[in-house]
Design an enzyme around this catalytic site. Structure first.
Site, PDB file in Angstrom:
ATOM      1  N   LYS A 116      39.203  43.717  41.479  1.00 32.23           N
ATOM      2  CA  LYS A 116      38.444  43.050  42.527  1.00 32.23           C
ATOM      3  C   LYS A 116      37.766  44.032  43.475  1.00 32.23           C
ATOM      4  O   LYS A 116      36.703  43.729  44.034  1.00 32.23           O
ATOM      5  CB  LYS A 116      39.356  42.085  43.295  1.00 32.23           C
ATOM      6  CG  LYS A 116      39.888  40.957  42.420  1.00 32.23           C
ATOM      7  CD  LYS A 116      40.643  39.933  43.222  1.00 32.23           C
ATOM      8  CE  LYS A 116      41.287  38.895  42.311  1.00 32.23           C
ATOM      9  NZ  LYS A 116      40.316  38.179  41.481  1.00 32.23           N
ATOM     10  N   GLU A 197      40.298  42.529  53.607  1.00 34.05           N
ATOM     11  CA  GLU A 197      38.953  42.205  54.053  1.00 34.05           C
ATOM     12  C   GLU A 197      39.043  41.272  55.251  1.00 34.05           C
ATOM     13  O   GLU A 197      40.082  40.630  55.492  1.00 34.05           O
ATOM     14  CB  GLU A 197      38.136  41.558  52.937  1.00 34.05           C
ATOM     15  CG  GLU A 197      38.638  40.206  52.504  1.00 34.05           C
ATOM     16  CD  GLU A 197      37.817  39.611  51.362  1.00 34.05           C
ATOM     17  OE1 GLU A 197      37.154  40.385  50.640  1.00 34.05           O
ATOM     18  OE2 GLU A 197      37.840  38.373  51.196  1.00 34.05           O
ATOM     19  N   HIS A 232      45.850  28.282  48.554  1.00 35.77           N
ATOM     20  CA  HIS A 232      44.741  28.941  47.856  1.00 35.77           C
ATOM     21  C   HIS A 232      44.616  28.514  46.394  1.00 35.77           C
ATOM     22  O   HIS A 232      43.991  29.206  45.602  1.00 35.77           O
ATOM     23  CB  HIS A 232      44.875  30.467  47.960  1.00 35.77           C
ATOM     24  CG  HIS A 232      45.038  30.953  49.357  1.00 35.77           C
ATOM     25  ND1 HIS A 232      44.016  30.942  50.283  1.00 35.77           N
ATOM     26  CD2 HIS A 232      46.127  31.444  50.009  1.00 35.77           C
ATOM     27  CE1 HIS A 232      44.462  31.416  51.442  1.00 35.77           C
ATOM     28  NE2 HIS A 232      45.723  31.723  51.300  1.00 35.77           N
ATOM     29  N   ARG A 288      36.624  33.696  32.825  1.00 40.13           N
ATOM     30  CA  ARG A 288      37.270  32.787  31.871  1.00 40.13           C
ATOM     31  C   ARG A 288      36.708  31.401  32.099  1.00 40.13           C
ATOM     32  O   ARG A 288      35.938  31.179  33.039  1.00 40.13           O
ATOM     33  CB  ARG A 288      38.780  32.742  32.120  1.00 40.13           C
ATOM     34  CG  ARG A 288      39.120  32.435  33.572  1.00 40.13           C
ATOM     35  CD  ARG A 288      40.598  32.262  33.817  1.00 40.13           C
ATOM     36  NE  ARG A 288      40.958  32.348  35.214  1.00 40.13           N
ATOM     37  CZ  ARG A 288      40.795  31.392  36.112  1.00 40.13           C
ATOM     38  NH1 ARG A 288      40.239  30.254  35.749  1.00 40.13           N
ATOM     39  NH2 ARG A 288      41.169  31.547  37.362  1.00 40.13           N
TER      40      ARG A 288
END
Length: 500
Positions: A116, A197, A232, A288
């Site tokens: 990522k 972040e 999430h 995917r």
């Protein structure tokens, strides 16, 4: 085209891939763990191999066992489904090295998108990103957080599915989050690498479905709004998103295509964004097929699994962007074996399973049946309800009817939660974000127990409500005043008296 394909997964995605295989004249084969000896997904395969173990790490995550099964079954292609090894660079590489066609992105793409931190770096050349970077120690994380400001999101570099992800609003919370995320990332992904972040408060989660071939042709199939989540993880998805104007939709989909081109992306995948105040920020790439892909299929009429297989067979993309024409609206509700208030998983035996009747506007993806015992080792997803309408109001009405006619007994499910969502004013107005569930009114312990009791009597309860013309308290939004929870208790007690 090759004739035999191994579906290296379990559950409803096996049925989903098998249906397309049968349509294309391919023979679907499968695998199953010791915990899945009686799993319904096996019957949708022409043959299947027991790969042992009960935990994912002993079975579905074992590259060597999957490869050996493909050899034993004399397969030509391997489709990973979603989850487990679907985005695993080493798995795709091993499949190719052993002479199999991997139905998914190339190893190079998976290596890039699965990191990522690297994916953010590539996407930053094209799309806005939130401030942040990879950190190598707790002190690095604390120093960076001071520079960009709290709240902070801690993420696993190799992560996914909400694992290894934490929100920190202070230095102490960040210290705690760094330790817990490191442990979870190492356990879940075999890598303790983290990045942090800036945390964006209350955004929408919007993803763009893309298809790319091995000849640099890339198109999009529109966007999906996946903002209703718990921990999430998505629960409700819809397309198109009410948050986007035509101008913003054009901008975000074209940005997704440019990111995919920069990554030399091939096969199916999604480019994920956070969206707020008419601004969007790149989040990650999911390399995917997604759990929620059916709603895109409903509005476009395009079989995404079929496109995956054609692309993997080294064929050119069969579609051009101008061929993609979306119509209507589609919604998906993920039905999980969970308590609808606490979302605690509830493995157990399904004593009764009668799904809604399927038609051109209602699709059910599930392999469940009455008498099936749900293992405790895997994800709690047991069914997906996908409803289509010529407009959003029709889709919602169809979904309400489908959920109300669903009969699952023996275990609690999230169906009552979904019914509540579909009656929520903010959802009906399209005015919601990723904090939707966090802002639900808390269920007091007494009401929680009443709710749990209702779950076990859901079929009887629905018949009782229909007969007396009463208002189902589950159809009351939990954003209403607490009296709606009190009504739940009163109505339940009355229903028990009637049933007796």
């Amino acid at each position: 085209m090759a004739k035999k394909i191994l579906i290296a997964n379990r559950g409803e995605i096996v049925l989903r891939v098998a249906k397309t295989c049968n349509k294309l004249g391919l023979e679907p084969y499968g695998v199953y763990s010791d915990a899945d000896v009686n799993s319904p997904h096996i019957k949708y395969c022409k043959d299947a191999v027991n790969i042992g173990g009960r935990l994912p790490s002993e079975s579905y995550l074992r590259i060597d066992k999957i490869i050996d099964a493909a050899k034993e079954l004399n397969c030509d292609l391997i489709h990973p489904g979603y989850g487990f090894l679907a985005e695993n660079y080493e798995f795709s590489k091993s499949c190719i090295e052993e002479g199999f066609v991997f139905v998914g992105p190339s190893p190079n793409v998976l290596e890039l998108s699965g990191d990522k931190a690297r994916a953010r770096e590539v996407a930053s050349k094209i799309a806005p990103i939130l401030l942040g970077k990879e950190v190598s120690s707790e002190s690095d994380a604390l120093n960076l957080a001071e520079k960009i400001g709290y709240p902070i999101m801690v993420k696993a570099v190799k992560g996914g599915g909400g694992r290894g992800l934490r929100v920190a609003r202070s230095t102490q919370e960040l210290s705690d989050a760094f330790i817990s995320s490191t442990k979870e990332a190492e356990m879940s992904f075999g890598s303790s690498r983290l990045y942090i972040e800036k945390y964006l408060e209350d955004p929408r989660h919007i993803e763009v479905q893309i298809l790319g071939d091995n000849y640099s042709n890339i198109i999009h199939l529109g966007e999906r709004d996946c903002s209703i989540q718990r921990r999430h993880q998505k629960l409700v998805e819809e397309t198109p998103s009410l948050a986007l104007t035509d101008t913003l939709r054009e901008k975000i989909t074209q940005t997704a295509i440019e990111i995919a081109k920069r990554m030399k992306y091939n096969n199916a995948g999604t480019i994920e964004f956070l969206f707020k105040n008419d601004n969007f920020y790149f989040m990650e790439v999911n390399s995917r097929i997604q759990v929620e892909h059916p709603i895109t299929e409903q509005v476009t009429g395009i079989d995404i699994v079929e496109q995956q297989i054609h692309i993997a067979a080294e064929e050119h993309l069969q579609l051009r962007q101008q061929d993609v024409r979306s119509r209507g609206h589609a919604i998906e509700c993920r039905i999980n074996a969970e308590h609808p208030i606490t979302f605690a998983p509830f493995p157990g035996t399904v004593t009764r399973f009668i799904p809604p009747q399927e038609d051109k506007n209602t699709r059910i993806d599930s392999v469940l049946h009455s008498g099936y015992s749900i293992p405790s080792f895997y994800d709690s997803l047991i069914a997906k309800v996908i409803c289509f309408g010529e407009n959003r109001q029709e889709a919602i009405a169809t979904m309400r009817k489908s959920l109300s006619s669903f009969r699952i007994s023996g275990i609690p499910t999230t169906i009552p939660f979904h019914i509540s969502v579909l009656n929520d004013k903010r959802f009906l107005q399209g005015d919601y974000n990723t904090s939707f569930i966090n802002e639900l009114k808390p269920a007091y312990s007494k009401s929680g127990e009443i709710a749990a009791a209702i779950l076990w009597q859901l079929p009887k309860r629905i018949r009782f409500i229909e007969e007396r013309g009463a208002v189902n308290p589950w159809a009351r939004s939990r954003f209403l005043e607490v009296e709606s929870l009190d009504m739940m208790e009163k109505d339940y007690l009355q229903s028990r008296g009637s049933e007796n």
